[in-house]
Design a protein around this motif. Sequence first.
Motif, PDB file in Angstrom:
ATOM      1  N   ILE A  46       3.470   4.491   6.147  1.00  0.00           N
ATOM      2  CA  ILE A  46       4.237   3.673   7.090  1.00  0.00           C
ATOM      3  C   ILE A  46       3.871   4.014   8.528  1.00  0.00           C
ATOM      4  CG2 ILE A  46       6.552   3.168   7.963  1.00  0.00           C
ATOM      5  CD1 ILE A  46       5.937   1.855   5.273  1.00  0.00           C
ATOM      6  N   GLU A  47       3.740   5.301   8.838  1.00  0.00           N
ATOM      7  CA  GLU A  47       3.398   5.710  10.208  1.00  0.00           C
ATOM      8  C   GLU A  47       2.009   5.206  10.605  1.00  0.00           C
ATOM      9  OE1 GLU A  47       4.016   9.884   9.957  1.00  0.00           O
ATOM     10  OE2 GLU A  47       6.204   9.691   9.962  1.00  0.00           O
ATOM     11  N   THR A  48       1.091   5.187   9.645  1.00  0.00           N
ATOM     12  CA  THR A  48      -0.243   4.654   9.921  1.00  0.00           C
ATOM     13  C   THR A  48      -0.183   3.158  10.190  1.00  0.00           C
ATOM     14  OG1 THR A  48      -1.259   6.360   8.523  1.00  0.00           O
ATOM     15  CG2 THR A  48      -2.585   4.402   9.017  1.00  0.00           C
ATOM     16  N   ALA A  49       0.565   2.442   9.363  1.00  0.00           N
ATOM     17  CA  ALA A  49       0.689   0.992   9.536  1.00  0.00           C
ATOM     18  C   ALA A  49       1.297   0.651  10.893  1.00  0.00           C
ATOM     19  CB  ALA A  49       1.547   0.409   8.410  1.00  0.00           C
ATOM     20  N   LEU A  50       2.327   1.381  11.289  1.00  0.00           N
ATOM     21  CA  LEU A  50       2.970   1.124  12.570  1.00  0.00           C
ATOM     22  C   LEU A  50       2.019   1.429  13.732  1.00  0.00           C
ATOM     23  CD1 LEU A  50       6.545   2.538  11.850  1.00  0.00           C
ATOM     24  CD2 LEU A  50       5.789   0.146  11.840  1.00  0.00           C
ATOM     25  N   LEU A  55       0.835  -1.204   0.000  1.00  0.00           N
ATOM     26  CA  LEU A  55       0.000   0.000   0.000  1.00  0.00           C
ATOM     27  C   LEU A  55       0.870   1.255   0.000  1.00  0.00           C
ATOM     28  CD1 LEU A  55      -3.013   0.765   0.083  1.00  0.00           C
ATOM     29  CD2 LEU A  55      -2.831   0.843   2.583  1.00  0.00           C
ATOM     30  N   ALA A  56       1.984   1.220   0.736  1.00  0.00           N
ATOM     31  CA  ALA A  56       2.888   2.373   0.750  1.00  0.00           C
ATOM     32  C   ALA A  56       3.429   2.653  -0.648  1.00  0.00           C
ATOM     33  CB  ALA A  56       4.033   2.126   1.730  1.00  0.00           C
ATOM     34  N   ILE A  57       3.725   1.600  -1.384  1.00  0.00           N
ATOM     35  CA  ILE A  57       4.223   1.753  -2.759  1.00  0.00           C
ATOM     36  C   ILE A  57       3.117   2.278  -3.667  1.00  0.00           C
ATOM     37  CG2 ILE A  57       5.156   0.510  -4.746  1.00  0.00           C
ATOM     38  CD1 ILE A  57       6.398  -1.470  -2.678  1.00  0.00           C
ATOM     39  N   ASN A  58       1.926   1.642  -3.579  1.00  0.00           N
ATOM     40  CA  ASN A  58       0.814   2.058  -4.439  1.00  0.00           C
ATOM     41  C   ASN A  58       0.395   3.496  -4.185  1.00  0.00           C
ATOM     42  OD1 ASN A  58      -0.575  -1.219  -4.312  1.00  0.00           O
ATOM     43  ND2 ASN A  58       0.239  -0.232  -6.121  1.00  0.00           N
ATOM     44  N   CYS A  59       0.382   3.904  -2.931  1.00  0.00           N
ATOM     45  CA  CYS A  59      -0.085   5.252  -2.600  1.00  0.00           C
ATOM     46  C   CYS A  59       0.854   6.327  -3.127  1.00  0.00           C
ATOM     47  CB  CYS A  59      -0.244   5.402  -1.084  1.00  0.00           C
ATOM     48  SG  CYS A  59      -1.709   4.586  -0.435  1.00  0.00           S
ATOM     49  N   THR A  60       2.084   5.963  -3.392  1.00  0.00           N
ATOM     50  CA  THR A  60       3.027   6.924  -3.973  1.00  0.00           C
ATOM     51  C   THR A  60       3.011   6.839  -5.492  1.00  0.00           C
ATOM     52  OG1 THR A  60       4.780   5.276  -3.586  1.00  0.00           O
ATOM     53  CG2 THR A  60       4.538   7.027  -1.975  1.00  0.00           C
ATOM     54  N   ILE A  61       3.408   5.704  -6.022  1.00  0.00           N
ATOM     55  CA  ILE A  61       3.555   5.549  -7.472  1.00  0.00           C
ATOM     56  C   ILE A  61       2.232   5.742  -8.195  1.00  0.00           C
ATOM     57  CG2 ILE A  61       4.082   3.885  -9.299  1.00  0.00           C
ATOM     58  CD1 ILE A  61       6.200   2.709  -7.395  1.00  0.00           C
ATOM     59  N   THR A  62       1.183   5.073  -7.699  1.00  0.00           N
ATOM     60  CA  THR A  62      -0.109   5.123  -8.381  1.00  0.00           C
ATOM     61  C   THR A  62      -0.725   6.513  -8.311  1.00  0.00           C
ATOM     62  OG1 THR A  62      -0.478   2.792  -7.873  1.00  0.00           O
ATOM     63  CG2 THR A  62      -2.407   4.088  -8.478  1.00  0.00           C
ATOM     64  N   ALA A  63      -0.690   7.121  -7.128  1.00  0.00           N
ATOM     65  CA  ALA A  63      -1.341   8.416  -6.958  1.00  0.00           C
ATOM     66  C   ALA A  63      -0.587   9.534  -7.666  1.00  0.00           C
ATOM     67  CB  ALA A  63      -1.478   8.730  -5.476  1.00  0.00           C
ATOM     68  N   LEU A 103      -6.901   3.227  -1.845  1.00  0.00           N
ATOM     69  CA  LEU A 103      -5.461   3.424  -1.664  1.00  0.00           C
ATOM     70  C   LEU A 103      -5.244   4.552  -0.656  1.00  0.00           C
ATOM     71  CD1 LEU A 103      -4.428   3.019  -5.410  1.00  0.00           C
ATOM     72  CD2 LEU A 103      -4.190   1.339  -3.579  1.00  0.00           C
ATOM     73  N   ASN A 104      -4.977   5.748  -1.144  1.00  0.00           N
ATOM     74  CA  ASN A 104      -4.730   6.885  -0.247  1.00  0.00           C
ATOM     75  C   ASN A 104      -5.935   7.174   0.632  1.00  0.00           C
ATOM     76  OD1 ASN A 104      -3.368   7.162  -3.007  1.00  0.00           O
ATOM     77  ND2 ASN A 104      -2.021   8.363  -1.671  1.00  0.00           N
ATOM     78  N   GLY A 105      -7.144   7.045   0.070  1.00  0.00           N
ATOM     79  CA  GLY A 105      -8.348   7.274   0.862  1.00  0.00           C
ATOM     80  C   GLY A 105      -8.482   6.275   1.996  1.00  0.00           C
ATOM     81  N   TYR A 106      -8.119   5.036   1.740  1.00  0.00           N
ATOM     82  CA  TYR A 106      -8.158   4.004   2.784  1.00  0.00           C
ATOM     83  C   TYR A 106      -7.175   4.332   3.899  1.00  0.00           C
ATOM     84  CZ  TYR A 106      -7.757  -0.647   4.940  1.00  0.00           C
ATOM     85  OH  TYR A 106      -7.741  -1.695   5.823  1.00  0.00           O
ATOM     86  N   VAL A 107      -5.978   4.787   3.511  1.00  0.00           N
ATOM     87  CA  VAL A 107      -4.968   5.157   4.509  1.00  0.00           C
ATOM     88  C   VAL A 107      -5.483   6.292   5.393  1.00  0.00           C
ATOM     89  CG1 VAL A 107      -2.669   6.170   4.825  1.00  0.00           C
ATOM     90  CG2 VAL A 107      -3.023   4.358   3.129  1.00  0.00           C
ATOM     91  N   VAL A 108      -6.090   7.302   4.786  1.00  0.00           N
ATOM     92  CA  VAL A 108      -6.614   8.434   5.552  1.00  0.00           C
ATOM     93  C   VAL A 108      -7.641   7.970   6.574  1.00  0.00           C
ATOM     94  CG1 VAL A 108      -7.933  10.576   5.397  1.00  0.00           C
ATOM     95  CG2 VAL A 108      -6.135  10.101   3.721  1.00  0.00           C
TER      96      VAL A 108
END
Length: 344
Positions: A229-233, A191-199, A296-301
């Motif tokens: 990463i901070e969210t996952a941790l 997800l960290a990769i997708n949220c950067t590259i994809t977005a 992706l990013n919306g899920y993280v938020v």
Amino acid sequence: MGVTTILLEGVGGIGGVIAGKLIRAGHGPTLVTGNREISEAINRSGLTVIEPGGRFTVATRAFASLTELPSEARFDIALLAMKAHSVVQAARETVRWLNPQDGFVVTCQNGIVQDAVAEAIGRDRVVAGIIGWGGTMHGPGVAERTGPGAIHLGELDGGRTQRLADLARLLGEVTPVVATDNIRGAQWSKLAINCTITAIGALTGESLGHMLKHPGVRRVFLGIYGEVIETALALNMRLERIAVDPMLLYLPVSAGFISRWFKDQLVRIVGRKHGKLKSSSLQSLERGRRTEIDFLNGYVVAQAQSVGVSTPLNASVTRMVQEIEQGRRRLSPANIEELSAVWP
């Protein structure tokens, strides 16, 4: 495992590569594209797969929808390779086509969707998957694998089951596979990769290699990645290695000059190594379709809010991509300038 009947739904960049390689290996999956133009192209000219080592074309039949399948058809495995916003409904429609004893679906989406799918069709019917390599659809029936990587597979409860071992063995004939007891940790790393590259690709309209030549883009890349990463941790996830250690690209806000310079150089290397990779969300926008930004990013938020983590970059990315979908914002590298003002 004997003869395994396989249904593959969604024959775009990712699904097309998997389908072509399974067919070439002799497994004969039944293909449902969800798109009549793609089905007709495959039925007319075959399915073409482009890889770093060359290209090949296989003759096969593709159906546009499940309703076109023979009524008696039943499948042991259904690989769901459509976009995230379509997967729950697709899973509901697929259940009746599964072997009633032990048939199951494999979710292959960007983002974390398996819980919603499990709620719709039952947890015992779901295995979660992560595609660790990129795929691009150049046209109906023409798919390219654009990077290295493996498919990660896992049971939702982390169990080491026979069906997981059998599935890993089957897919391992056509691509590297990792069977894990920590699929959620692996998903957050991806997800960290997708949220950067994809977005970022969806905002700039550029390939990864072209984007990451610019210092401002690399800076935003590191900021978005760090929030994930901070969210996952904070959620107590045990992050898994996908291509590299997920902490390698993590840059805390408090990092000093040397750390920032070092991480910047790492992102430059990513751009050179995966330069051809084209954002799946950008591909969707170019075709006038919805992106997976909410997953992706919306899920993280949403997840970050539940544990009190601040994610201003991911929130801004989600809003901006939604505005592009709605026709209220243009695809442009200039969008990065707006994001840069959010990252300290």
